[in-house]
Design a protein around this motif. Structure first.
Motif, PDB file in Angstrom:
ATOM      1  N   GLY A 335       0.813  -1.216   0.000  1.00 37.99           N
ATOM      2  CA  GLY A 335       0.000   0.000   0.000  1.00 37.99           C
ATOM      3  C   GLY A 335       0.842   1.258   0.000  1.00 37.99           C
ATOM      4  N   GLY A 336       2.070   1.173   0.559  1.00 38.44           N
ATOM      5  CA  GLY A 336       2.946   2.331   0.558  1.00 38.44           C
ATOM      6  C   GLY A 336       3.392   2.748  -0.822  1.00 38.44           C
ATOM      7  N   ALA A 337       3.372   1.821  -1.776  1.00 38.82           N
ATOM      8  CA  ALA A 337       3.747   2.164  -3.153  1.00 38.82           C
ATOM      9  C   ALA A 337       2.796   3.182  -3.762  1.00 38.82           C
ATOM     10  CB  ALA A 337       3.779   0.896  -4.014  1.00 38.82           C
ATOM     11  N   PHE A 338       1.624   3.331  -3.187  1.00 44.70           N
ATOM     12  CA  PHE A 338       0.666   4.326  -3.694  1.00 44.70           C
ATOM     13  C   PHE A 338       1.251   5.734  -3.672  1.00 44.70           C
ATOM     14  CE2 PHE A 338      -2.131   7.688  -2.143  1.00 44.70           C
ATOM     15  CZ  PHE A 338      -2.999   7.833  -3.194  1.00 44.70           C
ATOM     16  N   PHE A 339       1.985   6.054  -2.622  1.00 45.73           N
ATOM     17  CA  PHE A 339       2.437   7.429  -2.425  1.00 45.73           C
ATOM     18  C   PHE A 339       3.512   7.838  -3.420  1.00 45.73           C
ATOM     19  CE2 PHE A 339       0.880   5.908   1.661  1.00 45.73           C
ATOM     20  CZ  PHE A 339      -0.008   6.902   2.007  1.00 45.73           C
ATOM     21  N   THR A 340       4.192   6.877  -4.039  1.00 39.64           N
ATOM     22  CA  THR A 340       5.279   7.225  -4.952  1.00 39.64           C
ATOM     23  C   THR A 340       4.986   6.757  -6.374  1.00 39.64           C
ATOM     24  OG1 THR A 340       6.417   5.233  -4.126  1.00 39.64           O
ATOM     25  CG2 THR A 340       7.068   7.347  -3.178  1.00 39.64           C
ATOM     26  N   VAL A 341       5.084   5.470  -6.629  1.00 45.89           N
ATOM     27  CA  VAL A 341       4.970   5.007  -8.012  1.00 45.89           C
ATOM     28  C   VAL A 341       3.540   5.076  -8.535  1.00 45.89           C
ATOM     29  CG1 VAL A 341       7.007   3.524  -7.857  1.00 45.89           C
ATOM     30  CG2 VAL A 341       4.774   2.596  -7.256  1.00 45.89           C
ATOM     31  N   ALA A 342       2.538   4.911  -7.674  1.00 41.56           N
ATOM     32  CA  ALA A 342       1.153   4.990  -8.154  1.00 41.56           C
ATOM     33  C   ALA A 342       0.710   6.434  -8.351  1.00 41.56           C
ATOM     34  CB  ALA A 342       0.218   4.271  -7.186  1.00 41.56           C
ATOM     35  N   ALA A 343       1.113   7.304  -7.441  1.00 38.54           N
ATOM     36  CA  ALA A 343       0.741   8.712  -7.562  1.00 38.54           C
ATOM     37  C   ALA A 343       1.711   9.507  -8.430  1.00 38.54           C
ATOM     38  CB  ALA A 343       0.668   9.348  -6.173  1.00 38.54           C
ATOM     39  N   GLY A 344       2.848   8.913  -8.785  1.00 43.74           N
ATOM     40  CA  GLY A 344       3.827   9.602  -9.608  1.00 43.74           C
ATOM     41  C   GLY A 344       4.557  10.709  -8.878  1.00 43.74           C
ATOM     42  N   LEU A 345       4.833  10.514  -7.582  1.00 47.39           N
ATOM     43  CA  LEU A 345       5.486  11.532  -6.769  1.00 47.39           C
ATOM     44  C   LEU A 345       6.842  11.048  -6.278  1.00 47.39           C
ATOM     45  CD1 LEU A 345       2.450  12.645  -4.552  1.00 47.39           C
ATOM     46  CD2 LEU A 345       3.321  13.776  -6.612  1.00 47.39           C
ATOM     47  N   ALA A 346       7.747  11.975  -6.086  1.00 45.17           N
ATOM     48  CA  ALA A 346       9.024  11.657  -5.462  1.00 45.17           C
ATOM     49  C   ALA A 346       8.803  11.462  -3.963  1.00 45.17           C
ATOM     50  CB  ALA A 346      10.036  12.764  -5.714  1.00 45.17           C
ATOM     51  N   PHE A 347       9.691  10.697  -3.356  1.00 46.37           N
ATOM     52  CA  PHE A 347       9.546  10.442  -1.920  1.00 46.37           C
ATOM     53  C   PHE A 347       9.829  11.717  -1.132  1.00 46.37           C
ATOM     54  CE2 PHE A 347      11.241   9.327   2.250  1.00 46.37           C
ATOM     55  CZ  PHE A 347      10.238   8.495   2.725  1.00 46.37           C
ATOM     56  N   GLY A 348       9.032  11.940  -0.089  1.00 47.69           N
ATOM     57  CA  GLY A 348       9.226  13.080   0.800  1.00 47.69           C
ATOM     58  C   GLY A 348       9.125  12.659   2.242  1.00 47.69           C
ATOM     59  N   LYS A 349       9.649  13.458   3.138  1.00 52.31           N
ATOM     60  CA  LYS A 349       9.629  13.139   4.561  1.00 52.31           C
ATOM     61  C   LYS A 349       8.195  13.011   5.067  1.00 52.31           C
ATOM     62  CE  LYS A 349      13.992  15.364   5.901  1.00 52.31           C
ATOM     63  NZ  LYS A 349      14.613  16.398   6.776  1.00 52.31           N
ATOM     64  N   GLU A 350       7.925  11.897   5.751  1.00 48.32           N
ATOM     65  CA  GLU A 350       6.623  11.655   6.391  1.00 48.32           C
ATOM     66  C   GLU A 350       5.468  11.893   5.423  1.00 48.32           C
ATOM     67  OE1 GLU A 350       6.254  13.213  10.441  1.00 48.32           O
ATOM     68  OE2 GLU A 350       8.345  13.865  10.304  1.00 48.32           O
TER      69      GLU A 350
END
Length: 433
Positions: A335-350
């Motif tokens: 489910g954590g993959a949603f925040f980066t590869v699914a949403a197309g966003l770079a990783f950010g703090k918290e």
């Protein structure tokens, strides 16, 4: 010499009648439905001014059939929908008075009626139509991390392990998915790496809660802080210095299922999504079947309900809990993959923003059931997306009110307003043979 005695049935009425006591009547749900129905009727139907219209768009350009926007009289429609909700509340009262259970269809229909009444009121007289299909499609997408987090909590707590570390597992999955996808320039590689990170956090939970018998809630909180610290440090020292190499993940592409994706309303919502959504469908279905229709699920639930009895029949209690916790961690990491590869966003703090704790609330509202957790997570995702859509069409409702609504519903659910909510009996209790 006495005659031999024979066992004969006691004639009816010869002795005191032994009947099973009837369950107590509870009017909590009918009262709750009635209060909400009356509020809907007054706020959305009677108080607003008449003569306004609401417009809903339900079709997209890729559908088989293009449906024109639907325009309805705002006041009359809200009144009719609120009366439907009150009729369902009356039916619930009648069923409760006769000690008859109602199916899940009643709260579903009641919720749909009230939500449609609210949407009709919110779009009354607005120049921009309410994008109904887009609202539902975005709600499903935003519910992805909540669904996986709630499923992870269900797996762990059904086995007796309290998993408060869902937030850390989501964050770890988002971090590793971003790094691996950036290095390989493959979003699907990041999708494979995400559950590994979640399982590693789950392994630490297993180590301290089962091996060293540390309080599981404390361990979960500490693991959340640990993951935040580690990912923040790596972000500042590695990802930020070379973002092109380590923090530029590609985005998962939207996959249209042939024919199904072209069905009006249903197609764009369910079958015009990314691979992560289709994986979510499979995971929910498999867990629902395995938990309640398989020997593995029976053993898992027995360990969470009565570990001593499970041990006496040969079930390895701690081994079962360990495997369930590792699997739950992997599910949360996915489910954590949603925040980066699914949403197309770079990783950010918290960047998970407390979604792990919202997933715990969805798990409780869903009564530790995969399908129930899915429904509860969709409610949270709907509220999250609704406040965005209302801002676009110009409805003067504070966004905080919409974000607050699912938590109020959860409090009512835990308080027993919509039925008894009972966690597994051995939840959080260590087992020593």
């Amino acid at each position: 010499m006495s005659a031999p005695t024979t066992d004969r049935p006691t004639p009816a009425g010869a002795g005191p009648a032994q009947t099973k006591p009837l369950p107590p009547i509870s009017y909590k749900a009918p009262i709750g439905y009635g209060v909400v129905g009356v509020l809907s009727l007054v706020l959305f139907g009677l108080l607003p001014e008449g003569g306004l219209e609401s417009t809903f768009t339900v079709s997209t350009s890729k559908d088989f059939v293009t449906i024109d926007p639907v325009t309805v009289p705002s006041k009359l429609t809200a009144i009719v929908l609120s009366l439907v909700a009150l009729a369902l509340a009356a039916y619930s009262y009648r069923a409760a008075s006769r000690r008859r259970k109602v199916g899940v269809w009643l709260p579903v229909l009641f919720g749909v009626a009230v939500i449609l009444a609210f949407l009709t009121w919110a779009d009354a007289g607005k120049a921009s139509p309410m994008p109904l299909t887009g609202l539902l499609q975005g709600s499903l997408f935003l519910a992805i991390p909540l669904v996986f987090g709630a499923l992870a909590g269900t797996l762990c707590e059904r086995s007796g392990i309290v998993n408060v570390a869902i937030e850390g597992q989501l964050l770890a999955g988002a971090f590793l998915a971003a790094v691996v996808a950036s290095i390989t320039q493959s979003a699907y590689a990041g999708l494979v790496a995400a559950p590994i990170a979640g399982a590693l956090v789950g392994a630490l939970l297993v180590l301290f809660s089962i091996r060293y018998v540390v309080n599981q809630i404390i361990v979960g909180v500490v693991l959340n802080v640990l993951v935040v610290g580690v990912t923040s440090y790596l972000f500042s020292t590695v990802l930020k210095n070379d973002a092109a190499t380590f923090n530029s993940p590609p985005k998962l592409q939207t996959i249209d299922i042939p024919l199904l994706s072209q069905i009006p309303v249903v197609g764009p919502v369910l079958f015009r999504q990314t691979a992560l959504v289709y994986i979510m469908y499979v995971v929910v279905a498999l867990l629902q079947i395995f938990l309640f229709r398989s020997r593995w699920g029976l053993r898992l639930r027995s360990v969470g309900e009565h570990p001593k009895a499970a041990d006496t029949v040969g079930i390895k209690v701690n081994r079962t809990r360990m495997r369930a916790t590792l699997l739950g961690g992997a599910v949360a990491g996915l489910g954590g993959a949603f925040f980066t590869v699914a949403a197309g966003l770079a990783f950010g703090k918290e960047m998970t923003g407390g979604k792990g704790f919202i997933a715990l609330a969805a798990m409780i509202l869903g009564r530790w059931n995969p399908v129930g957790a899915l429904a509860a997570a969709l409610l949270f995702g709907f509220s999250d997306n609704l406040q965005v859509v209302l801002g676009i069409i110009g409805t003067p409702i504070p966004s905080q009110i919409m974000l607050m609504t699912p938590y109020v519903v959860t409090i009512f659910a835990v308080a027993g307003l919509v039925g008894r909510v009972r966690p597994p009996a051995a939840e959080g209790i260590p087992y020593a043979k």
